[in-house]
Scaffold this motif. Sequence first.
Motif, short mmCIF file in Angstrom:
data_model
loop_
_atom_site.label_atom_id
_atom_site.label_comp_id
_atom_site.label_asym_id
_atom_site.label_seq_id
_atom_site.Cartn_x
_atom_site.Cartn_y
_atom_site.Cartn_z
N VAL A 58 0.73 -1.26 0.02
CA VAL A 58 -0.10 -0.04 -0.03
C VAL A 58 0.89 1.09 -0.02
CG1 VAL A 58 -1.81 1.19 1.26
CG2 VAL A 58 -1.71 -1.32 1.33
N THR A 59 0.70 2.04 -1.06
CA THR A 59 1.44 3.18 -1.20
C THR A 59 0.53 4.43 -1.25
OG1 THR A 59 3.20 2.04 -2.65
CG2 THR A 59 3.00 4.47 -2.69
N VAL A 60 0.89 5.55 -0.29
CA VAL A 60 0.20 6.68 -0.30
C VAL A 60 0.67 7.76 -0.75
CG1 VAL A 60 -1.38 7.91 1.53
CG2 VAL A 60 -1.09 5.59 1.91
N TYR A 61 -0.02 8.71 -1.54
CA TYR A 61 0.56 9.86 -1.87
C TYR A 61 -0.66 11.18 -1.67
CZ TYR A 61 3.65 7.16 -4.70
OH TYR A 61 4.61 6.41 -5.38
N SER A 62 -0.38 12.11 -1.44
CA SER A 62 -1.40 13.17 -1.14
C SER A 62 -1.10 14.50 -1.87
CB SER A 62 -1.21 13.61 0.41
OG SER A 62 -1.86 14.50 0.82
N GLN A 63 -2.29 15.17 -2.36
CA GLN A 63 -2.32 16.28 -3.19
C GLN A 63 -3.26 17.32 -2.56
OE1 GLN A 63 -3.33 14.95 -7.18
NE2 GLN A 63 -5.64 14.86 -6.49
N LEU A 64 -3.35 18.72 -3.03
CA LEU A 64 -4.20 19.36 -2.52
C LEU A 64 -5.39 18.96 -3.51
CD1 LEU A 64 -2.30 23.03 -2.78
CD2 LEU A 64 -2.96 21.49 -0.79
N ASN A 65 -6.60 19.50 -2.81
CA ASN A 65 -7.86 19.08 -3.53
C ASN A 65 -8.04 19.44 -5.01
OD1 ASN A 65 -11.09 19.89 -3.55
ND2 ASN A 65 -10.78 17.92 -3.48
N LYS A 66 -7.87 18.37 -5.94
CA LYS A 66 -7.91 18.76 -7.27
C LYS A 66 -9.05 17.99 -7.93
CE LYS A 66 -2.88 19.81 -7.41
NZ LYS A 66 -1.57 19.29 -8.20
N GLY A 67 -9.76 17.19 -7.25
CA GLY A 67 -10.80 16.11 -8.01
C GLY A 67 -10.34 14.95 -8.16
N VAL A 68 -11.14 13.98 -8.38
CA VAL A 68 -11.04 12.62 -8.29
C VAL A 68 -10.14 12.38 -9.73
CG1 VAL A 68 -13.16 12.12 -9.56
CG2 VAL A 68 -11.98 10.46 -8.40
N ALA A 69 -10.19 12.83 -10.90
CA ALA A 69 -9.76 12.84 -11.87
C ALA A 69 -8.25 13.01 -11.96
CB ALA A 69 -10.43 13.66 -12.99
N LYS A 70 -7.87 13.96 -11.27
CA LYS A 70 -6.77 14.16 -11.13
C LYS A 70 -5.81 13.41 -10.16
CE LYS A 70 -5.80 18.02 -13.48
NZ LYS A 70 -4.93 18.12 -14.71
N ALA A 71 -6.58 12.81 -9.11
CA ALA A 71 -6.18 11.84 -8.24
C ALA A 71 -6.02 10.37 -8.99
CB ALA A 71 -7.01 11.61 -7.09
#
Length: 305
Positions: A58-71
């Motif tokens: 399990v690998t975790v990355y985090s981003q500012l809220n950009k929407g599910v498509a960008k995730a």
Amino acid sequence: MKFSIIIPVYNGSEYILQCLDSLICQTFQDWEAICIDDGSLDRSLEILNEYAERDSRVTVYSQLNKGVAKARDLGMYYMRGDYFLFIDIDDVLTPRALQTLCEKIEFEGAPDIVVGSVCVIAGNKILKMRKTAFSLLDNITYLKSVLTGKEGWELWGKAYNRSLIFAPLTYPQGLRIGEDASVFVQLVSRAKKIVGCEEVIYNYIQYESSVSHKKSLELAIETLNAALFIEEYFKDKNYYHEIQAELDTMWLLFYSNSTRRAFLKKSHPLMRLLKDHHFSASAFRLLPLHKAIYILIIYYFFAKK
């Protein structure tokens, strides 16, 4: 063979454990889970990191809220598997899902997409089983089935050959409804060999809090904007005219879906586009009779001028 499982997460703390536990319980163990926290405001990131400490897959990355498509796009950038899947954080895989997909992929000779069957669940009850009815299709035949609603246009419940990501995908801006369909049809357009799998691999769990159950004028507009995005995407394809009737039918289905959010006025530009260019007899003939009648009644008797 290795599977990459891409999981976008936004405020999903109450669902994370059941989703990731469904991976741990897989009979096929060569997988990686790529979890993208999309700026969650709850404990999602904390729970994901705790889980990742217990299982190196399990690998975790985090981003500012950009929407599910960008995730999802970020997940595809980091994936290392031969095939990839998408899971919504509030859904789960069935225990033999990856084993079933692996066997199907090896038997069929590395197809581009494997479409599995899906179980729809609400309140711990099975609402329906969506069984995949075909064994092998080319992309145009399958695409026509998707556009006319005979096959689902969700990203989940399928396995994709990583070779499909030979060029960047195009993402619609500002869509919460229909963005998965907008991405899915692009993957289908790149595929050549699509195979079906009768065994259920995915449990789609319905919750009242889901965006798919929310009502608002903005969501209704976004639904039709998704149809517009999909049509524009296909306009430069050499088979555009071959799927014109199916694209018209897609517009009708998206309009039908939009009425679950709100009723747009007939004067709205998207409604005028729908009526002037997509209310064709050939499009209505591709719909089940009850759906065609519903759309006609809603448009002519409930939509205001």
